[in-house]
Design a protein around this motif. Structure first.
Motif, short mmCIF file in Angstrom:
data_model
loop_
_atom_site.label_atom_id
_atom_site.label_comp_id
_atom_site.label_asym_id
_atom_site.label_seq_id
_atom_site.Cartn_x
_atom_site.Cartn_y
_atom_site.Cartn_z
N THR A 34 50.94 74.07 33.86
CA THR A 34 51.18 72.76 34.49
C THR A 34 51.59 72.98 35.94
N TRP A 35 51.59 71.86 36.66
CA TRP A 35 51.87 71.92 38.09
C TRP A 35 52.87 70.84 38.47
N ARG A 36 53.74 71.18 39.36
CA ARG A 36 54.63 70.17 39.94
C ARG A 36 53.83 69.22 40.82
N LEU A 37 52.79 69.75 41.43
CA LEU A 37 51.93 68.97 42.30
C LEU A 37 51.31 67.80 41.54
N ARG A 38 51.31 66.64 42.16
CA ARG A 38 50.69 65.46 41.58
C ARG A 38 49.59 64.96 42.51
N ASP A 39 48.61 64.26 41.93
CA ASP A 39 47.56 63.70 42.78
C ASP A 39 48.17 62.77 43.82
N TRP A 40 47.51 62.71 44.94
CA TRP A 40 48.03 62.04 46.13
C TRP A 40 47.65 60.56 46.11
N GLY A 41 48.64 59.71 45.89
CA GLY A 41 48.41 58.26 45.93
C GLY A 41 48.37 57.78 47.37
N ILE A 42 47.23 57.25 47.79
CA ILE A 42 47.06 56.89 49.21
C ILE A 42 47.15 55.39 49.47
N SER A 43 47.23 54.57 48.43
CA SER A 43 47.25 53.11 48.64
C SER A 43 48.62 52.65 49.12
N ARG A 44 48.62 51.89 50.20
CA ARG A 44 49.86 51.30 50.72
C ARG A 44 49.66 49.80 50.88
N GLN A 45 50.62 49.02 50.41
CA GLN A 45 50.53 47.57 50.52
C GLN A 45 51.07 47.14 51.88
N ARG A 46 50.58 47.83 52.91
CA ARG A 46 51.02 47.57 54.27
C ARG A 46 49.81 47.18 55.11
N TYR A 47 50.08 46.60 56.24
CA TYR A 47 49.02 46.13 57.12
C TYR A 47 48.55 47.19 58.12
N TRP A 48 49.46 47.86 58.80
CA TRP A 48 49.09 48.69 59.94
C TRP A 48 48.67 50.08 59.46
N GLY A 49 47.43 50.18 59.03
CA GLY A 49 46.88 51.43 58.54
C GLY A 49 45.38 51.32 58.40
N THR A 50 44.75 52.40 57.99
CA THR A 50 43.29 52.41 57.80
C THR A 50 42.91 51.55 56.60
N PRO A 51 42.09 50.51 56.78
CA PRO A 51 41.66 49.71 55.63
C PRO A 51 40.88 50.58 54.62
N ILE A 52 41.19 50.41 53.35
CA ILE A 52 40.45 51.11 52.30
C ILE A 52 39.11 50.39 52.12
N PRO A 53 37.99 51.10 52.28
CA PRO A 53 36.68 50.43 52.32
C PRO A 53 36.12 50.08 50.94
N ILE A 54 36.77 49.14 50.30
CA ILE A 54 36.36 48.69 48.97
C ILE A 54 36.30 47.16 48.99
N ILE A 55 35.31 46.61 48.28
CA ILE A 55 35.15 45.16 48.13
C ILE A 55 35.24 44.83 46.64
N HIS A 56 36.03 43.80 46.31
CA HIS A 56 36.23 43.41 44.93
C HIS A 56 35.35 42.20 44.61
N CYS A 57 34.45 42.40 43.66
CA CYS A 57 33.51 41.35 43.26
C CYS A 57 33.76 41.00 41.80
N ASP A 58 33.80 39.71 41.50
CA ASP A 58 34.02 39.28 40.11
C ASP A 58 32.90 39.74 39.20
N CYS A 59 31.71 39.90 39.77
CA CYS A 59 30.56 40.31 38.96
C CYS A 59 30.40 41.83 38.91
N CYS A 60 30.55 42.49 40.05
CA CYS A 60 30.23 43.92 40.15
C CYS A 60 31.45 44.83 40.10
N GLY A 61 32.64 44.25 40.11
CA GLY A 61 33.84 45.08 40.11
C GLY A 61 34.17 45.60 41.51
N ASP A 62 34.69 46.82 41.57
CA ASP A 62 35.05 47.44 42.85
C ASP A 62 33.81 48.08 43.45
N VAL A 63 33.42 47.60 44.61
CA VAL A 63 32.18 48.06 45.26
C VAL A 63 32.52 48.74 46.57
#
Length: 901
Positions: free
Chosen positions: A449-478
């Motif tokens: 096992t590892w102490r290292l954990r996968d890197w969570g990059i999502s921040r619920q903040r404004y001043w940062g790089t937008p995550i390039p994902i679009i949420h569609c009710d039909c297609c899901g995360d695009v």
């Protein structure tokens, strides 16, 4: 040439020349050896202090020195411009983070310029520029395609008032640092980078980083935290409300100490564990405790310092080897995000379990005895941090007598006892035997096992790089199509502290689905700012490339070639970035390599971690404990008869203030020295020279007003020497060929070339404080020269100017030009000591009497001991302090004569 040294005019002229000639702009040039040296890019806070000056002057000295040695050197600068501080400032000043950030960049750049730093500003980047963060988004999509990026739910600190995730550092006493609201742990979806896929490589490659400080390499190893042990299950018959076994009737744990399995007296699970959830359903009184456990931080570091609390679930699981029933507790020291969110508790041999068991009067069963042939009964002790040390057992193999003792070495290998069939086995033997028995029961197996954990990059903040994902009710995360990048962040939002303003920005939020064309919504989370700083150093190599993330520039400046490892030649920055930034940069580099973008797997061949600049601080404390910090200029310090500070009073009222000691320069403590104040009074070269002379660059150093004045006096002496010898140097020959040298000439040349030999060694080692000591010796030698050979003066002063140029480039540049040394000093050949100058006809020996220096003598280099002794006894300084014949004369060849009187 003016007689008086005027640093402001000298420096303005030199910088104007460098700007006009674009002296520090570089291009790829295969005719020269290349060298890439880079300082960690700063956050644009708006203020530069002398600590920054020290950091960047280290890089500047390295670059200038190597350019003179014929290297093509890249030294760029940019701005780590996204992040939470800009949002907080926007709230405070009611302006957009973009306006605040770019204004600060302009301010800091204007403060850097007068320092004459040899940055290639044509390569300047700001991570908040869409031309830069487009490639964050582009590579995110590439990693999404190959599975290195993915989405899952995450447990985070959630501020219900500010409606945002908080870092652990922003949770104070269980409340949001800004809103004061009680923080919740909440599971929300977010994007992750699978850094754990690279765990083995990240760990193993540390051994190849020979140019990194040992401390940083150790910190990286510890953070990655590889553990080899056994994962196994405690079976149970606990069912959920629908009658199904919770987790298929198995409570899994992982341990590196399977040899202690017979000492398990309870199991502890995280508050979010399914067994804890089921226990709360069966006993509603547990729900309040579980909710309380969900408050606060989510890291091991925080849990290590907090009080261990828990509650029994009333549930039991079965020990896999003994069949005994083991009680299940909920413990706040167990994290759901680490391993299986559960631990086997062996209080006798684990510090946290021991503290928990003592608090709740749970059984403690000792099953490991240190190996010893003597019997001792140490006193019950308390450790340095005030906690009770952990109970273990000493066993005498001859008598088999067992006595309780106390030890802080909990993991010390020993032998099993009180463990049934495993009695007498040593640690490794016992672990192997237990693992085999568990595997035979299909209850567990060996696992890493590892102490290292996968890197969570999502921040619920404004001043940062937008995550390039679009949420569609039909297609899901695009994913956003590549040809629609960058997803540009609106720059005119003004946060008000009520959450991410992108959620209410219709022109950003509303978009058509790229797959089906139906109305959809953009992702409003932005990327962790560590993403921005994980690869910026590669973008410096190709800053204007609009077609590729990296290109030929990166291949030239960082690429592997001719069996030489790739990566930056020298990275410079603070030890505070030893783990996360450097680890993320290493991961990102390996991911880029695997995507075929680069041909190297480690970003930095050499790492230099500079020390901080410190300064005295002073304060008063009011009745509530709030501190008011005074500027040093507002305080009068009182000293004892030996000059040591003993007290301080405020100038404003004469009342005492508290001396807070020497601390890192910080605006919050009012002990910052701003470069502009030093430059206006003494000049940039003085600021640079002092920060280099203050101490070894890798160690912290104390600010000294007198030290600054000393550096300024030295530069004035340097200028004065050049002015006084102006005509002689300008008229002198460039060569000593055919010139007969006197005894004084030879002595000066020996002193200068011998000192140069040490200076060159110190340049190679980046020991710039002793470089400055060396150039001070050079000027002392020139000022003490009794000869009149202008060619020798020209040679030796030319060596001094080149040796000091990387530290004090303005004055060296100007004197070099005024004295007609030829082409600009920046491209002059670096001086090397000449062998003929290092040959001595005479040597200088210090003469001591009973260990005290009383004189010096010059003797022939091959003088006999008798001749040396005679010369020492004949020295006037010696005769003054010597009465009668000496008892003994000790001669240390080439160094000194010690007379025992």
């Amino acid at each position: 040439m003016q007689e008086q040294y005027s640093p402001l005019s000298v420096e303005a002229a030199a910088q104007s020349h460098w700007d006009e000639t674009r002296a520090f702009e570089v291009t790829e040039d295969t005719s020269k050896p290349k060298y890439y040296a880079c300082s960690m890019l700063p956050y644009p806070s708006g203020k530069l202090h002398m600590g920054h000056v020290r950091n960047y002057t280290i890089n500047d000295m390295l670059a200038r020195h190597l350019r003179m040695k014929g290297f093509n050197v890249l030294m760029p600068m940019g701005w780590d411009a996204f992040g939470l501080p800009a949002e907080n400032a926007a709230i405070a000043y009611k302006k957009s983070p973009a306006e605040w950030t770019y204004a600060n960049i302009d301010d800091m750049k204007s403060q850097m310029k007068p320092l004459g730093l040899a940055f290639d500003w044509s390569r300047e980047i700001a991570t908040c520029d869409p031309d830069y963060y487009k490639w964050n988004q582009w590579f995110f999509l590439k990693m999404l395609e190959n599975g290195t990026a993915y989405k899952k739910t995450q447990i985070v600190n959630w501020d219900p008032v500010d409606q945002t995730v908080l870092a652990n550092e922003q949770v104070v006493d269980g409340r949001g640092w800004r809103s004061g609201a009680i923080v919740e742990k909440r599971e929300i979806p977010g994007y992750y980078f699978a850094i754990t896929k690279y765990a083995d490589e990240l760990l193993n490659d540390i051994d190849t980083l020979e140019g990194w400080p040992d401390m940083v390499r150790a910190m990286q190893r510890n953070w990655i935290g590889k553990s080899e042990g056994v994962r196994f299950a405690f079976n149970h018959d606990i069912k959920d409300a629908d009658g199904n076994l919770v987790q298929d009737g198995k409570l899994y744990v992982f341990t590196t100490r399977a040899d202690t399995i017979m000492g398990v007296t309870f199991c502890a699970v995280a508050a979010e564990h399914p067994l804890a959830t089921r226990a709360a359903e069966l006993n509603p009184e547990l729900a309040a405790f579980i909710e309380e456990c969900k408050k606060g931080g989510t890291t091991e570091a925080e849990l290590a310092t907090q009080e261990k609390v828990g509650v029994s679930t009333g549930l039991f699981v079965t020990h896999p080897l003994t069949g005994a029933q083991v009680e299940v507790w909920i413990g706040n020291y167990v994290l759901m995000g680490y391993g299986d969110g559960a631990v086997m508790a062996v209080p006798a041999h684990d510090e946290r379990d021991f503290a928990f068991a003592k608090k709740y009067n749970l059984p403690i069963k000792r099953v490991i005895a240190p190996i010893t042939n003597t019997l001792a009964i140490p006193q019950n002790r308390v450790s340095a941090n005030g906690t009770e040390q952990i109970a273990t057992v000493v066993i005498n193999p001859e008598t088999e007598e067992i006595l309780e003792t106390w030890s802080s070495e909990l993991a010390e290998p020993g032998i099993c006892f009180n463990s049934g069939k495993y009695n007498g086995l040593k640690q490794r033997e016992a672990i192997d035997a237990v693992a085999a028995d568990l595997a035979a029961k299909d209850a567990g197996e060996k696992k890493t096992t590892w102490r290292l954990r996968d890197w969570g990059i999502s921040r619920q903040r404004y001043w940062g790089t937008p995550i390039p994902i679009i949420h569609c009710d039909c297609c899901g995360d695009v994913p956003v199509p590549y040809d629609q990048l960058p997803v540009v962040l609106p720059t005119d939002c003004i946060p008000d502290g009520s959450g991410n303003p992108l959620k209410h920005r219709e022109d950003f939020l509303n978009v058509d689905c790229p797959k089906c064309g139906a109305p959809a919504k953009r992702e409003t989370d932005t990327m962790d700012t560590f993403v921005d700083s994980s690869w910026y150093f590669m973008r410096y190599c190709d800053p204007k490339n609009s077609d590729a993330m990296v290109g030929d520039g990166t291949a030239y400046w960082m690429g592997a070639a001719n069996n030489v490892a790739g990566g930056m030649d020298q990275y410079i920055g603070g030890i505070e970035h030893a783990v996360l930034h450097l680890l993320y940069a290493r991961f990102w580099t390996k991911a880029m390599r695997d995507a075929g973008l680069i041909n190297f797997g480690e970003p930095f061949k050499n790492l230099f971690t500079q020390g901080m600049l410190l300064r005295d601080c002073y304060y008063r404390e009011d009745a509530s404990g709030k501190k008011r910090w005074f500027y040093p200029a507002e305080v009068q310090v009182q000293h004892d008869e030996k000059g040591r500070p003993i007290a301080a009073i405020a100038v404003e009222d004469g009342q005492p203030v508290i001396m807070g000691g020497i601390e890192k320069m910080s605006k919050s403590k009012n002990n910052v020295v701003e470069p502009k104040d030093i430059i206006e009074k003494f000049g940039a070269d003085t600021a640079r020279l002092f920060t280099m002379f203050a101490g070894p660059p890798e160690q912290s150093a104390a600010w000294s007003d007198s030290g600054v004045e000393g550096a300024y006096r030295y530069l004035r002496r340097l200028w004065t020497y050049g002015f006084k010898n102006l005509d002689a140097i300008k008229a002198a020959s460039n060569t000593l060929d055919g010139i007969e040298l006197s005894k004084d000439d030879k002595a000066l040349r020996f002193e200068v070339h011998n000192t140069l030999k040490q200076i060159n060694l110190d340049y190679e080692r980046l020991q710039y404080n002793t470089v400055v000591s060396g150039v001070m010796k050079l000027l002392n030698a020139l000022e003490g020269y009794k000869g009149e050979n202008s060619a020798v003066i020209r040679e030796c002063f030319g060596i001094l100017l080149r040796a000091i140029y990387p530290a004090a480039p303005h004055i060296a540049h100007t004197l070099w030009n005024e004295l007609n040394y030829g082409a600009g000093i920046a491209t002059a050949a670096w001086p090397e000591p000449e062998s003929d100058a290092l040959v001595q006809d005479e040597v200088k020996l210090m003469v001591q009497i009973n260990g005290k220096l009383r004189g010096e003598i010059h003797v022939a280099k091959d003088a006999s001991k008798e001749a040396i002794e005679a010369a020492a006894l004949a020295d006037e300084g010696v005769k003054k302090h010597l009465e009668g014949a000496p008892k003994k004369v000790i001669i240390v060849p080439g160094r000194l004569v010690n007379i025992v009187a």
